[in-house]
Design a protein around this motif. Sequence first.
Motif, PDB file in Angstrom:
ATOM      1  N   ARG A  27       0.848  -1.194   0.000  1.00  0.00           N
ATOM      2  CA  ARG A  27       0.000   0.000   0.000  1.00  0.00           C
ATOM      3  C   ARG A  27       0.885   1.247   0.000  1.00  0.00           C
ATOM      4  O   ARG A  27       0.843   2.071   0.918  1.00  0.00           O
ATOM      5  CB  ARG A  27      -0.934  -0.028   1.199  1.00  0.00           C
ATOM      6  CG  ARG A  27      -1.729  -1.320   1.306  1.00  0.00           C
ATOM      7  CD  ARG A  27      -2.734  -1.289   2.432  1.00  0.00           C
ATOM      8  NE  ARG A  27      -3.797  -0.353   2.202  1.00  0.00           N
ATOM      9  CZ  ARG A  27      -4.866  -0.230   2.990  1.00  0.00           C
ATOM     10  NH1 ARG A  27      -4.985  -1.007   4.063  1.00  0.00           N
ATOM     11  NH2 ARG A  27      -5.795   0.667   2.743  1.00  0.00           N
ATOM     12  N   PHE A  28       1.670   1.393  -1.070  1.00  0.00           N
ATOM     13  CA  PHE A  28       2.617   2.492  -1.149  1.00  0.00           C
ATOM     14  C   PHE A  28       1.909   3.834  -1.317  1.00  0.00           C
ATOM     15  O   PHE A  28       2.326   4.838  -0.733  1.00  0.00           O
ATOM     16  CB  PHE A  28       3.588   2.254  -2.313  1.00  0.00           C
ATOM     17  CG  PHE A  28       4.463   1.049  -2.124  1.00  0.00           C
ATOM     18  CD1 PHE A  28       5.548   1.090  -1.268  1.00  0.00           C
ATOM     19  CD2 PHE A  28       4.190  -0.130  -2.801  1.00  0.00           C
ATOM     20  CE1 PHE A  28       6.355  -0.024  -1.092  1.00  0.00           C
ATOM     21  CE2 PHE A  28       4.990  -1.244  -2.633  1.00  0.00           C
ATOM     22  CZ  PHE A  28       6.075  -1.192  -1.772  1.00  0.00           C
ATOM     23  N   ALA A  29       0.864   3.873  -2.129  1.00  0.00           N
ATOM     24  CA  ALA A  29       0.146   5.128  -2.362  1.00  0.00           C
ATOM     25  C   ALA A  29      -0.480   5.641  -1.068  1.00  0.00           C
ATOM     26  O   ALA A  29      -0.398   6.837  -0.751  1.00  0.00           O
ATOM     27  CB  ALA A  29      -0.947   4.923  -3.418  1.00  0.00           C
ATOM     28  N   GLU A  30      -1.092   4.717  -0.291  1.00  0.00           N
ATOM     29  CA  GLU A  30      -1.695   5.112   0.982  1.00  0.00           C
ATOM     30  C   GLU A  30      -0.636   5.590   1.961  1.00  0.00           C
ATOM     31  O   GLU A  30      -0.853   6.540   2.724  1.00  0.00           O
ATOM     32  CB  GLU A  30      -2.466   3.937   1.592  1.00  0.00           C
ATOM     33  CG  GLU A  30      -3.721   3.549   0.837  1.00  0.00           C
ATOM     34  CD  GLU A  30      -3.429   2.563  -0.296  1.00  0.00           C
ATOM     35  OE1 GLU A  30      -2.235   2.413  -0.643  1.00  0.00           O
ATOM     36  OE2 GLU A  30      -4.387   1.969  -0.815  1.00  0.00           O
ATOM     37  N   LEU A  31       0.544   4.939   1.923  1.00  0.00           N
ATOM     38  CA  LEU A  31       1.634   5.312   2.819  1.00  0.00           C
ATOM     39  C   LEU A  31       2.130   6.723   2.521  1.00  0.00           C
ATOM     40  O   LEU A  31       2.302   7.542   3.430  1.00  0.00           O
ATOM     41  CB  LEU A  31       2.785   4.316   2.668  1.00  0.00           C
ATOM     42  CG  LEU A  31       4.084   4.635   3.413  1.00  0.00           C
ATOM     43  CD1 LEU A  31       3.824   4.728   4.906  1.00  0.00           C
ATOM     44  CD2 LEU A  31       5.139   3.589   3.108  1.00  0.00           C
ATOM     45  N   ALA A 111     -13.252   8.185  -6.068  1.00  0.00           N
ATOM     46  CA  ALA A 111     -12.989   7.296  -4.928  1.00  0.00           C
ATOM     47  C   ALA A 111     -11.758   7.757  -4.157  1.00  0.00           C
ATOM     48  O   ALA A 111     -11.741   7.735  -2.921  1.00  0.00           O
ATOM     49  CB  ALA A 111     -12.793   5.860  -5.426  1.00  0.00           C
ATOM     50  N   TRP A 112     -10.727   8.179  -4.906  1.00  0.00           N
ATOM     51  CA  TRP A 112      -9.514   8.688  -4.246  1.00  0.00           C
ATOM     52  C   TRP A 112      -9.818   9.953  -3.464  1.00  0.00           C
ATOM     53  O   TRP A 112      -9.316  10.133  -2.343  1.00  0.00           O
ATOM     54  CB  TRP A 112      -8.448   8.964  -5.302  1.00  0.00           C
ATOM     55  CG  TRP A 112      -7.222   9.622  -4.738  1.00  0.00           C
ATOM     56  CD1 TRP A 112      -6.172   9.022  -4.121  1.00  0.00           C
ATOM     57  CD2 TRP A 112      -6.933  11.028  -4.750  1.00  0.00           C
ATOM     58  NE1 TRP A 112      -5.238   9.963  -3.732  1.00  0.00           N
ATOM     59  CE2 TRP A 112      -5.678  11.199  -4.109  1.00  0.00           C
ATOM     60  CE3 TRP A 112      -7.603  12.156  -5.240  1.00  0.00           C
ATOM     61  CZ2 TRP A 112      -5.093  12.444  -3.953  1.00  0.00           C
ATOM     62  CZ3 TRP A 112      -7.014  13.404  -5.075  1.00  0.00           C
ATOM     63  CH2 TRP A 112      -5.774  13.536  -4.441  1.00  0.00           C
ATOM     64  N   ALA A 113     -10.647  10.827  -4.037  1.00  0.00           N
ATOM     65  CA  ALA A 113     -11.016  12.075  -3.355  1.00  0.00           C
ATOM     66  C   ALA A 113     -11.769  11.774  -2.063  1.00  0.00           C
ATOM     67  O   ALA A 113     -11.515  12.396  -1.028  1.00  0.00           O
ATOM     68  CB  ALA A 113     -11.860  12.949  -4.275  1.00  0.00           C
ATOM     69  N   ASN A 114     -12.680  10.796  -2.111  1.00  0.00           N
ATOM     70  CA  ASN A 114     -13.440  10.422  -0.909  1.00  0.00           C
ATOM     71  C   ASN A 114     -12.523   9.831   0.167  1.00  0.00           C
ATOM     72  O   ASN A 114     -12.690  10.119   1.356  1.00  0.00           O
ATOM     73  CB  ASN A 114     -14.533   9.422  -1.271  1.00  0.00           C
ATOM     74  CG  ASN A 114     -15.665  10.058  -2.058  1.00  0.00           C
ATOM     75  OD1 ASN A 114     -15.912  11.260  -1.938  1.00  0.00           O
ATOM     76  ND2 ASN A 114     -16.349   9.262  -2.870  1.00  0.00           N
TER      77      ASN A 114
END
Length: 293
Positions: A27-31, A111-114
Motif C-alpha cells: 500500500r505504497f500510495a496510501e503510505l 474514490a480517491w477524493a473520498n
Amino acid sequence: MIKFRGIVWSVHPLFVIVMLLSAAAGRFAELITLFILVFVHELGHVVAARSFGWHIREVKLLPFGGVAETEEAGGMPTREEAIVALAGPLQNVWMAALAWGIGQMGIGDPAWANELVEANMLIALFNMIPIHPLDGGKLFQCLLCRLMTYHLALAWTIRISMALSLLLAISAFIQQLWPGGGIQLNVLTIAIFLLATNWTQRRHMPFLFIRFLMNRERYARKHMNRGASAAPIIVRPETALHSVLKYFRRDAVHLVYVTTARGELLGILPENELLHGFFASANPNRPVAELII
C-alpha cells in the motif's frame, strides 16, 4: 532525521512500524498520502508556534500527527498554546475541503477524493480526543489551567489521559463481540503508545513542573510589559517554599502575601523572589518566612 531551519524533523518508531506494514502490504500510495497529511498537519503547528516566537527543537512525526518539543513547554499563555494546538487539525480540515471540492468537480478519481476526505477527517477528529499529547489533550490542559493551578492541571491531565487511553485500548476489542470481528490492532497499538507516554509523564511530573517554573521569568516579563495586574497568593510563614510554588497559575503573575494566623501581614514577595529562593537553595522545604527581609 533531517534538520531544517533549526528544527530537527524525525519519524517516530511507531510511524516506522506503520510504514513497514504498509510497504509489506503493497500500500505504497496510501503510505505516501498518510505521510504528506501528517507532515502538513504538523507543519501547521510549527508555523503557528513560530508566529508566537516559540523555539522548536524537534518534531517527531507519528501516524496520527506529531509531537513538537519546545523550549517554552508549559510556560506560554494558554491562549497561544490553544491556537498552536488547533493549527494542526485545521490543516486537515482545509485539505479535506479541497479533496471534497475536487471530487465534486469530477477532477481525478472520485474514490480517491473520498478516501482523502475520510483520511483527513479521521486524523483531525482523532487528534481532538482529550488525551495528551494529542491536540485535544493539549486543549483540555489549557482549559484546566484556566480553572486551577498548573500543578493540579498537570496532574489531572495525566490521570484523565491515562484513563481515556485505557478505554481506547478496550475499544479495540469491541469488534470481537460481533461475528467475523477482530481486534483493531492499529487502535490498540496507538492506545498502548498513549498509555505508555502518559505513564512516563506521570513519573516525570516533578521534572515537568520544574520546567514550568524555569519558564516563569520569561512569561512574567511579557505579562508585566503589558501592564497586567498580579494575582495574590496568601500563605502562612511556615509554609514550605515548594508548596507555595504549587499555587502558581499558568496565566498569572503572582504576589505572595505572608500573613500570620491572626491575619497580620509579615511581608509581600513577588514570584521571582520565590523562584530565586527555590532554585538557589538546596532545601525546597525551607519556610517562606526565610525570604522576608
